[in-house]
Design an enzyme around this catalytic site. Structure first.
Site, PDB file in Angstrom:
ATOM      1  N   SER A 139      -5.055  13.394   2.456  1.00 29.58           N
ATOM      2  CA  SER A 139      -4.912  11.960   2.695  1.00 29.58           C
ATOM      3  C   SER A 139      -3.728  11.742   3.616  1.00 29.58           C
ATOM      4  O   SER A 139      -2.814  12.572   3.682  1.00 29.58           O
ATOM      5  CB  SER A 139      -4.667  11.229   1.367  1.00 29.58           C
ATOM      6  OG  SER A 139      -4.237   9.904   1.580  1.00 29.58           O
ATOM      7  N   TYR A 151      -0.327  11.412  -7.057  1.00 35.54           N
ATOM      8  CA  TYR A 151      -1.413  11.505  -6.083  1.00 35.54           C
ATOM      9  C   TYR A 151      -0.890  11.986  -4.741  1.00 35.54           C
ATOM     10  O   TYR A 151      -1.428  12.918  -4.138  1.00 35.54           O
ATOM     11  CB  TYR A 151      -2.100  10.142  -5.932  1.00 35.54           C
ATOM     12  CG  TYR A 151      -3.246  10.161  -4.950  1.00 35.54           C
ATOM     13  CD1 TYR A 151      -4.491  10.652  -5.330  1.00 35.54           C
ATOM     14  CD2 TYR A 151      -3.085   9.702  -3.646  1.00 35.54           C
ATOM     15  CE1 TYR A 151      -5.553  10.679  -4.430  1.00 35.54           C
ATOM     16  CE2 TYR A 151      -4.135   9.725  -2.747  1.00 35.54           C
ATOM     17  CZ  TYR A 151      -5.362  10.217  -3.141  1.00 35.54           C
ATOM     18  OH  TYR A 151      -6.398  10.251  -2.245  1.00 35.54           O
TER      19      TYR A 151
END
Length: 260
Positions: A139, A151
């Site tokens: 990401s 995350y």
């Protein structure tokens, strides 16, 4: 990586989102795809929709949070595939100290442990064959902290892991790529309980465009793929800013207060 008759690709997270987009894109390139995910019915629908010029696809129900699920996928990879796409990912909402410990461990099992184990399982046969490629989906938040602690950390791990392996594989015929998309219109945020309705439309991308850009960059031999001109500009600017300002910008864009 042009049209590839009789080659096999395995895609994790193939039930929806970026994984499902990769299934369609790879089928159009002539791959027979092994679709891995937790929801057999959705996998089968995606497999049926991706049938192209008579190519049949393989559905494999497996939950990468579990040891049994990861072992099953690794066993399939050890039989040999030409391309592995690690698109499975798990996000969580809520402050880090309020999220159950088992949920945090499960997130790492999907985002880190599964990626490491499947990559290792796929690499041996690929190196022996002298060809192959692995795409690890990270990401844009893995490139600078600021949008969720665990995350972002797991996605940063994917970047360092992939970029660290790439030079070690030079001369083997095997490629590594880490794909770092920004915000993509999928079910991911809703499933994680993350409300991004206030996010400007200019930051959103379609999953099919992300998959397409990744495969084009793989054709060009690029280890890092960042879809979207805006995100590539952002990535170019962030290292030039003081670290605290880059983090603040990232948190502002990503509304980091709502997720781990």
């Amino acid at each position: 990586m042009q049209r590839s008759e009789n080659r096999v690709a395995l895609v994790t997270g193939a039930s929806s989102g970026i994984g499902a987009a990769f299934v369609k894109a790879l089928a159009l390139r002539g791959y027979r795809v092994v679709l891995v995910g937790r929801e057999r019915e959705r996998l089968q629908r995606n497999a049926d929709a991706a049938q192209h010029v008579g190519i049949s696809h393989e559905v494999m129900e497996a939950d990468l949070i579990t040891r049994a699920g990861r072992d099953a996928v690794c066993a399939r990879l050890e039989e040999g595939v030409d391309l592995l796409v690690n698109a499975a990912g798990l996000g969580l909402s809520g402050a880090f100290w309020t999220v159950p410990r088992t949920d945090l461990i499960g997130q790492l099992d999907v985002n880190v442990t599964a990626m490491m184990e499947t990559t290792r399982a796929a690499l041996g046969p690929m190196v022996d064959a002298g060809r192959g490629a692995i795409i690890n989906v990270s990401s844009i938040t893995g490139l600078v902290p600021g949008r969720g602690a665990t995350y972002a950390a797991s996605k940063a791990w994917a970047v360092f892991f992939t970029e660290g392996l790439a030079p070690a594989l030079e001369g083997t015929g095997v490629q590594m790529q880490v794909l770092c998309p920004g915000f993509v219109r999928t079910e991911f945020h809703a499933r994680a309980g993350i409300d991004l309705t206030s996010m400007s439309n200019r930051w959103w991308m379609e999953a099919r465009d992300v998959a397409h850009r990744s495969l084009v960059d793989l054709d060009r031999g690029r280890t890092l793929s960042i879809p979207g001109l805006g995100y590539r500009i952002l990535y170019g600017l962030l290292p030039k800013l003081p670290r605290h300002l880059g983090q603040k910008l990232n948190r502002t864009i990503g509304n980091s207060s709502v997720r781990s």
